[in-house]
Design a protein around this motif. Structure first.
Motif, PDB file in Angstrom:
ATOM      1  N   VAL A 195       0.868  -1.182   0.000  1.00 60.43           N
ATOM      2  CA  VAL A 195       0.000   0.000   0.000  1.00 60.43           C
ATOM      3  C   VAL A 195       0.904   1.231   0.000  1.00 60.43           C
ATOM      4  O   VAL A 195       1.628   1.474   0.971  1.00 60.43           O
ATOM      5  CB  VAL A 195      -0.940   0.042   1.235  1.00 60.43           C
ATOM      6  CG1 VAL A 195      -1.913   1.216   1.106  1.00 60.43           C
ATOM      7  CG2 VAL A 195      -1.689  -1.270   1.409  1.00 60.43           C
ATOM      8  N   TYR A 196       0.901   1.948  -1.122  1.00 69.03           N
ATOM      9  CA  TYR A 196       1.644   3.201  -1.184  1.00 69.03           C
ATOM     10  C   TYR A 196       0.760   4.301  -0.604  1.00 69.03           C
ATOM     11  O   TYR A 196      -0.302   4.601  -1.154  1.00 69.03           O
ATOM     12  CB  TYR A 196       2.019   3.552  -2.632  1.00 69.03           C
ATOM     13  CG  TYR A 196       3.130   2.703  -3.199  1.00 69.03           C
ATOM     14  CD1 TYR A 196       4.430   2.817  -2.713  1.00 69.03           C
ATOM     15  CD2 TYR A 196       2.904   1.799  -4.229  1.00 69.03           C
ATOM     16  CE1 TYR A 196       5.468   2.038  -3.234  1.00 69.03           C
ATOM     17  CE2 TYR A 196       3.929   1.021  -4.757  1.00 69.03           C
ATOM     18  CZ  TYR A 196       5.211   1.150  -4.248  1.00 69.03           C
ATOM     19  OH  TYR A 196       6.239   0.393  -4.747  1.00 69.03           O
ATOM     20  N   VAL A 197       1.196   4.869   0.510  1.00 66.04           N
ATOM     21  CA  VAL A 197       0.403   5.909   1.171  1.00 66.04           C
ATOM     22  C   VAL A 197       1.001   7.250   0.771  1.00 66.04           C
ATOM     23  O   VAL A 197       2.140   7.567   1.129  1.00 66.04           O
ATOM     24  CB  VAL A 197       0.426   5.723   2.701  1.00 66.04           C
ATOM     25  CG1 VAL A 197      -0.479   6.748   3.370  1.00 66.04           C
ATOM     26  CG2 VAL A 197       0.002   4.301   3.078  1.00 66.04           C
ATOM     27  N   THR A 198       0.245   8.009   0.002  1.00 67.82           N
ATOM     28  CA  THR A 198       0.781   9.209  -0.652  1.00 67.82           C
ATOM     29  C   THR A 198      -0.053  10.444  -0.284  1.00 67.82           C
ATOM     30  O   THR A 198      -1.091  10.310   0.362  1.00 67.82           O
ATOM     31  CB  THR A 198       0.695   9.034  -2.193  1.00 67.82           C
ATOM     32  OG1 THR A 198      -0.685   9.137  -2.576  1.00 67.82           O
ATOM     33  CG2 THR A 198       1.242   7.693  -2.648  1.00 67.82           C
ATOM     34  N   PRO A 199       0.351  11.623  -0.737  1.00 72.83           N
ATOM     35  CA  PRO A 199      -0.502  12.786  -0.470  1.00 72.83           C
ATOM     36  C   PRO A 199      -1.521  13.047  -1.581  1.00 72.83           C
ATOM     37  O   PRO A 199      -2.123  14.100  -1.605  1.00 72.83           O
ATOM     38  CB  PRO A 199       0.498  13.950  -0.372  1.00 72.83           C
ATOM     39  CG  PRO A 199       1.730  13.487  -1.044  1.00 72.83           C
ATOM     40  CD  PRO A 199       1.675  12.005  -1.228  1.00 72.83           C
ATOM     41  N   TYR A 200      -1.715  12.125  -2.520  1.00 76.41           N
ATOM     42  CA  TYR A 200      -2.724  12.329  -3.573  1.00 76.41           C
ATOM     43  C   TYR A 200      -3.677  11.133  -3.628  1.00 76.41           C
ATOM     44  O   TYR A 200      -3.422  10.096  -3.007  1.00 76.41           O
ATOM     45  CB  TYR A 200      -2.073  12.596  -4.940  1.00 76.41           C
ATOM     46  CG  TYR A 200      -0.861  11.744  -5.211  1.00 76.41           C
ATOM     47  CD1 TYR A 200      -0.990  10.470  -5.725  1.00 76.41           C
ATOM     48  CD2 TYR A 200       0.421  12.214  -4.921  1.00 76.41           C
ATOM     49  CE1 TYR A 200       0.114   9.682  -5.953  1.00 76.41           C
ATOM     50  CE2 TYR A 200       1.540  11.418  -5.136  1.00 76.41           C
ATOM     51  CZ  TYR A 200       1.374  10.158  -5.651  1.00 76.41           C
ATOM     52  OH  TYR A 200       2.462   9.363  -5.866  1.00 76.41           O
ATOM     53  N   ASP A 201      -4.783  11.307  -4.408  1.00 75.71           N
ATOM     54  CA  ASP A 201      -5.878  10.338  -4.325  1.00 75.71           C
ATOM     55  C   ASP A 201      -5.607   8.985  -4.981  1.00 75.71           C
ATOM     56  O   ASP A 201      -6.316   8.029  -4.741  1.00 75.71           O
ATOM     57  CB  ASP A 201      -7.142  10.926  -4.973  1.00 75.71           C
ATOM     58  CG  ASP A 201      -7.758  11.971  -4.071  1.00 75.71           C
ATOM     59  OD1 ASP A 201      -7.489  11.920  -2.859  1.00 75.71           O
ATOM     60  OD2 ASP A 201      -8.502  12.845  -4.570  1.00 75.71           O
ATOM     61  N   GLY A 202      -4.638   8.925  -5.866  1.00 76.48           N
ATOM     62  CA  GLY A 202      -4.373   7.681  -6.594  1.00 76.48           C
ATOM     63  C   GLY A 202      -3.906   8.052  -7.982  1.00 76.48           C
ATOM     64  O   GLY A 202      -3.517   9.203  -8.231  1.00 76.48           O
ATOM     65  N   LEU A 203      -3.977   7.094  -8.899  1.00 74.58           N
ATOM     66  CA  LEU A 203      -3.558   7.373 -10.283  1.00 74.58           C
ATOM     67  C   LEU A 203      -4.741   7.894 -11.074  1.00 74.58           C
ATOM     68  O   LEU A 203      -5.841   7.350 -10.971  1.00 74.58           O
ATOM     69  CB  LEU A 203      -3.093   6.082 -10.955  1.00 74.58           C
ATOM     70  CG  LEU A 203      -1.747   5.496 -10.575  1.00 74.58           C
ATOM     71  CD1 LEU A 203      -1.538   4.192 -11.334  1.00 74.58           C
ATOM     72  CD2 LEU A 203      -0.644   6.485 -10.929  1.00 74.58           C
ATOM     73  N   ARG A 204      -4.489   8.881 -11.878  1.00 71.48           N
ATOM     74  CA  ARG A 204      -5.541   9.377 -12.768  1.00 71.48           C
ATOM     75  C   ARG A 204      -5.095   9.224 -14.211  1.00 71.48           C
ATOM     76  O   ARG A 204      -3.916   9.362 -14.522  1.00 71.48           O
ATOM     77  CB  ARG A 204      -5.823  10.858 -12.498  1.00 71.48           C
ATOM     78  CG  ARG A 204      -6.680  11.093 -11.278  1.00 71.48           C
ATOM     79  CD  ARG A 204      -6.966  12.565 -11.084  1.00 71.48           C
ATOM     80  NE  ARG A 204      -5.791  13.311 -10.666  1.00 71.48           N
ATOM     81  CZ  ARG A 204      -5.246  14.323 -11.326  1.00 71.48           C
ATOM     82  NH1 ARG A 204      -5.783  14.747 -12.461  1.00 71.48           N
ATOM     83  NH2 ARG A 204      -4.177  14.930 -10.866  1.00 71.48           N
ATOM     84  N   ALA A 205      -6.084   8.937 -15.080  1.00 70.45           N
ATOM     85  CA  ALA A 205      -5.836   9.030 -16.514  1.00 70.45           C
ATOM     86  C   ALA A 205      -6.627  10.265 -16.920  1.00 70.45           C
ATOM     87  O   ALA A 205      -7.851  10.219 -16.948  1.00 70.45           O
ATOM     88  CB  ALA A 205      -6.330   7.791 -17.235  1.00 70.45           C
TER      89      ALA A 205
END
Ligand SMILES: CC(C)(COP(=O)(O)OP(=O)(O)OC[C@H]1O[C@@H](n2cnc3c(N)ncnc32)[C@H](O)[C@@H]1OP(=O)(O)O)[C@@H](O)C(=O)NCCC(=O)NCCS
Length: 431
Positions: A195-205
């Motif tokens: 689980v990559y916990v990042t400051p953004y919502d996920g990947l977007r296309a």
């Protein structure tokens, strides 16, 4: 998580994951920026919940945000902050300080949760060297993660905390990229999740958040034009996710750690909150079984309420269950379609096509329609029909159907059509 806020039905949903994950290993890769944003305590509370369910947890962390902060405070420049580029001596020195600081914070936070943790020397690294004429100096890549050491910690209920640093054969410290560390560690431990916990919502296309995407599709997207994937800083994680899936890690999640209970919401709900990258077995289309009838009913109920789908009772679904197919994601039905055959007319009706809203616009209906079409061809059918009140444009524009006439319907179907008086559009596709 407040127990009072959980409905019994939700609890049932959560509990179904428990046997599957018990004694399995999750690698949680914390972006330094999430720690910097003050989210560590909340995330470690989620980690404590995972541990209480006997899930083994390894924490890998980055330190780019802390390196940038230290560099700014001391008026220094860094050759690269996130461990993906060259690391000169001053950058390495900052990286060691920053990584120690983050690891210390994590150990302290885990202690506060009553959890045992340790920072082991488990990453054997080697210098990246000179690539395309660029000397990466003290930047390294993981040569080997020490599986025996990590396993022994996990077996003793100790959470390994791994900073983005490793030692080479001569004992020199090298700066590593934490995304890649997560892959190396997951591999050696046969982890079931990163689980990559990042400051953004996920990947977007573009604007669309990718809720789940098979690793093969993500790889194609990266090859075709990586710039389509947003945000830009997520691309290295996307590459690591593909690599991890190829190495046998079944699921990689990219989530926004700034959200409340992000980790639990991702792991314990079928829709999740971020992007799930998975190996092919994650998603599959299969014939529905009788036991699927309640789930199909729950899936189509909102669309029936909006008159998008014809009304069917649970009993009617059960009676026709042999015509239904479901698409499963993580073993839960997320979409369905019915295929009613009229063998004497070499024709099949596509009906009850429905996709859970959390999975819309990701090509799910397209895959179900292609599945049904393949089946129809295998049966030697020459035509598909469909009836739709609100999605006829979908059938016409996305699935190659054209508007048909009443005479295109089989006699018996025509009668039911007229009786229902829904005035659905009749759609036809010649195979
Ligand atoms: C219609 C439905 C099946 C589409 O499922 P989906 O998995 O989101 O569809 P896909 O991902 O394969 O295709 C998405 C594309 O279709 C378009 N689309 C979705 N619904 C549409 C509609 N009602 N009319 C026209 N286009 C539509 C989307 O805008 C998207 O376009 P893009 O590729 O240009 O971005 C889904 O929205 C649904 O379950 N609707 C409620 C039930 C229903 O109406 N079923 C059909 C009657 S049998």
């Amino acid at each position: 998580m407040e127990i009072a806020a959980i409905k019994p039905s939700e609890l049932r949903g959560i509990l179904q994951y428990v046997p599957r994950f018990r004694d399995r290993t999750f690698v949680i890769a914390l972006d330094g920026a999430v720690v910097e944003a003050g989210r560590l305590r909340a995330l470690l509370t989620d980690v404590a919940v995972l541990r209480s369910l006997n899930i083994k947890v390894v924490i890998v962390h980055g330190a780019a945000a802390q390196i940038r902060r230290l560099a700014a405070a001391e008026g220094r420049t860094v050759s690269n902050a996130d461990g993906s580029g060259p690391a000169d001596e001053p950058t390495l020195e900052l990286a060691v300080r920053a990584a120690n600081q983050v690891a210390h914070e994590i150990l302290s936070g885990l202690s506060a949760q009553g959890l045992r943790a340790a920072v082991p020397n488990a990453l054997h690294a080697r210098p990246i060297g000179i690539v395309k004429g660029v000397d990466y100096r003290r930047a390294g890549r993981v040569e080997r993660a020490d599986g025996a050491l990590l396993h022994s910690l996990l077996d003793h209920q100790i959470i390994p905390v791994l900073p983005p640093l490793g030692f080479d054969g001569e004992g020199r410290v090298l700066r590593l990229n934490s995304d890649a560390v997560a892959v190396a560690v997951s591999r050696v431990l046969s982890a079931v999740k990163i689980v990559y916990v990042t400051p953004y919502d996920g990947l977007r296309a573009g604007q669309t958040l990718l809720r789940h995407i098979p690793a093969e599709e993500l790889e194609k997207l990266l090859e075709a034009d990586a710039r389509l994937l947003l945000p830009e800083e997520a691309r290295p994680k996307a590459c690591c996710a593909v690599e991890a899936c190829k190495a046998g890690v079944p699921r990689v999640h990219i989530i926004n750690g700034l959200l409340e209970e992000a980790l639990l919401a991702e792991v314990f709900s079928p829709e999740g909150i971020g992007t799930l990258i998975c190996t092919a077995d994650y998603e599959k289309i299969r014939p529905a079984a009788r036991a699927d009838a309640p789930a199909i009913y729950r899936l189509i109920r909102p669309a029936m309420g909006k008159e998008e789908l014809m009304r069917r009772t649970r009993a009617e679904i059960e009676r026709q269950i042999e015509d239904f197919f479901v698409m499963e994601a993580d073993r839960r039905p997320i979409a369905c379609v019915a295929f009613h055959p009229y063998p004497e007319l070499r024709l099949g009706e596509v009906a009850c096509l429905c996709v859970h809203p959390a999975h819309e616009n990701q090509g799910v209906a397209g895959r179900l329609l292609r599945h049904v079409e393949r089946l129809a061809r295998e049966c030697g059918f020459t035509r598909l029909i469909a009836l739709s009140t609100q999605a006829y444009a979908y059938f016409e524009e996305k699935a190659g159907f054209r508007e048909g006439r009443l005479t295109d319907l089989p006699e018996e179907r025509k009668e039911r059509y007229l009786r229902a008086a829904r005035r659905s559009k009749i759609l036809v596709k010649d195979l």
